[in-house]
Motif scaffolding. Structure first.
Motif, PDB file in Angstrom:
ATOM      1  N   ASP A 111      11.844  12.393  -6.896  1.00 56.38           N
ATOM      2  CA  ASP A 111      12.216  11.407  -5.921  1.00 56.38           C
ATOM      3  C   ASP A 111      13.379  11.560  -5.253  1.00 56.38           C
ATOM      4  O   ASP A 111      13.640  11.470  -4.043  1.00 56.38           O
ATOM      5  N   GLN A 112      14.636  11.682  -5.937  1.00 55.76           N
ATOM      6  CA  GLN A 112      15.911  12.044  -5.438  1.00 55.76           C
ATOM      7  C   GLN A 112      15.974  13.089  -4.655  1.00 55.76           C
ATOM      8  O   GLN A 112      16.330  13.124  -3.355  1.00 55.76           O
ATOM      9  N   ASP A 113      15.088  14.173  -5.035  1.00 60.75           N
ATOM     10  CA  ASP A 113      15.109  15.178  -4.042  1.00 60.75           C
ATOM     11  C   ASP A 113      14.671  15.086  -2.713  1.00 60.75           C
ATOM     12  O   ASP A 113      15.158  15.318  -1.596  1.00 60.75           O
ATOM     13  N   ILE A 114      13.531  14.329  -2.938  1.00 68.98           N
ATOM     14  CA  ILE A 114      12.753  14.261  -1.757  1.00 68.98           C
ATOM     15  C   ILE A 114      13.305  13.376  -0.766  1.00 68.98           C
ATOM     16  O   ILE A 114      13.344  13.177   0.406  1.00 68.98           O
ATOM     17  N   ILE A 115      13.931  12.110  -1.407  1.00 68.31           N
ATOM     18  CA  ILE A 115      14.741  11.016  -0.643  1.00 68.31           C
ATOM     19  C   ILE A 115      15.940  11.768   0.254  1.00 68.31           C
ATOM     20  O   ILE A 115      15.964  11.701   1.338  1.00 68.31           O
ATOM     21  N   ILE A 116      16.589  12.783  -0.340  1.00 66.40           N
ATOM     22  CA  ILE A 116      17.697  13.502   0.168  1.00 66.40           C
ATOM     23  C   ILE A 116      17.032  14.268   1.267  1.00 66.40           C
ATOM     24  O   ILE A 116      17.576  14.049   2.498  1.00 66.40           O
ATOM     25  N   HIS A 117      15.976  14.983   1.216  1.00 63.58           N
ATOM     26  CA  HIS A 117      15.300  15.789   2.534  1.00 63.58           C
ATOM     27  C   HIS A 117      14.835  14.869   3.292  1.00 63.58           C
ATOM     28  O   HIS A 117      14.966  15.117   4.588  1.00 63.58           O
ATOM     29  N   ASN A 151       0.822  -1.067   0.053  1.00 61.54           N
ATOM     30  CA  ASN A 151      -0.036   0.081  -0.077  1.00 61.54           C
ATOM     31  C   ASN A 151       0.894   1.230   0.267  1.00 61.54           C
ATOM     32  O   ASN A 151       1.854   1.374   0.876  1.00 61.54           O
ATOM     33  N   ASN A 152       0.731   2.177  -0.942  1.00 60.00           N
ATOM     34  CA  ASN A 152       1.534   3.166  -1.028  1.00 60.00           C
ATOM     35  C   ASN A 152       1.671   4.374   0.227  1.00 60.00           C
ATOM     36  O   ASN A 152       2.601   4.933   0.470  1.00 60.00           O
ATOM     37  N   THR A 153       0.686   4.192   0.884  1.00 61.80           N
ATOM     38  CA  THR A 153       0.648   4.846   2.221  1.00 61.80           C
ATOM     39  C   THR A 153       1.468   4.282   3.103  1.00 61.80           C
ATOM     40  O   THR A 153       1.935   4.914   4.103  1.00 61.80           O
ATOM     41  N   ASP A 154       1.972   3.183   3.037  1.00 63.08           N
ATOM     42  CA  ASP A 154       2.952   2.337   3.990  1.00 63.08           C
ATOM     43  C   ASP A 154       4.297   2.900   3.662  1.00 63.08           C
ATOM     44  O   ASP A 154       5.199   2.894   4.542  1.00 63.08           O
ATOM     45  N   SER A 155       4.428   3.058   2.377  1.00 58.46           N
ATOM     46  CA  SER A 155       5.770   3.556   1.964  1.00 58.46           C
ATOM     47  C   SER A 155       6.196   5.155   2.510  1.00 58.46           C
ATOM     48  O   SER A 155       5.373   6.009   2.357  1.00 58.46           O
ATOM     49  N   ILE A 156       7.445   5.187   3.123  1.00 61.89           N
ATOM     50  CA  ILE A 156       7.916   6.470   3.745  1.00 61.89           C
ATOM     51  C   ILE A 156       7.965   7.448   2.685  1.00 61.89           C
ATOM     52  O   ILE A 156       7.485   8.582   2.728  1.00 61.89           O
ATOM     53  N   LEU A 157       8.473   7.128   1.459  1.00 63.57           N
ATOM     54  CA  LEU A 157       8.646   8.085   0.086  1.00 63.57           C
ATOM     55  C   LEU A 157       7.135   8.395  -0.271  1.00 63.57           C
ATOM     56  O   LEU A 157       7.012   9.733  -0.481  1.00 63.57           O
TER      57      LEU A 157
END
Length: 128
Positions: free
Chosen positions: A25-31, A2-8
């Protein structure tokens, strides 16, 4: 998953992005990882830190199955929002900062060492 389980993916949803949109995605992952570093510095989470590198890791990988730390999701979102897409309104930014401060205060009982320090204090009080 379920996408709501994924942190990202759940953080992206709160930012107004579909999980299908991967351009940021890469920007958000870094943050997100920056905020995990902040949480580690204030004594929350695994003592050896925590990082994500995609959408595979779930919230339960960080906070376990306990519902006591659900507010960490809001904390991470607000901190990422301030970096990734800060509000143009100073009153909105002030509101976000107040909420972040409140959430940091709520973390105090869950910080590493806090509970053991309270336990030691109780022992010292009982010896008086």
């Amino acid at each position: 998953m379920n996408n709501t389980d994924s942190i990202l993916d759940s953080t992206k949803k709160l930012l107004g992005l579909s999980s299908d949109v991967t351009a940021f995605d890469q920007d958000i992952i870094i943050h997100i990882n920056t905020v995990f570093g902040i949480l580690n510095q204030i004594g929350c989470g695994p003592s050896d830190g925590f990082l994500i590198d995609g959408n595979e890791l779930k919230w339960s990988d960080y906070i376990g199955e306990s519902t006591k730390l659900e507010f960490v999701k809001s904390y991470i979102y607000l901190k990422v929002k301030k970096i990734f897409d800060p509000p143009s309104s100073s009153s909105v930014m002030d509101s976000m900062n107040r909420t972040i401060d409140e959430l940091e205060g709520m973390m105090m009982p869950y910080q590493r060492g806090y509970l053991s320090a309270i336990s030691k204090l109780e022992v010292l009080k009982s010896e008086l």
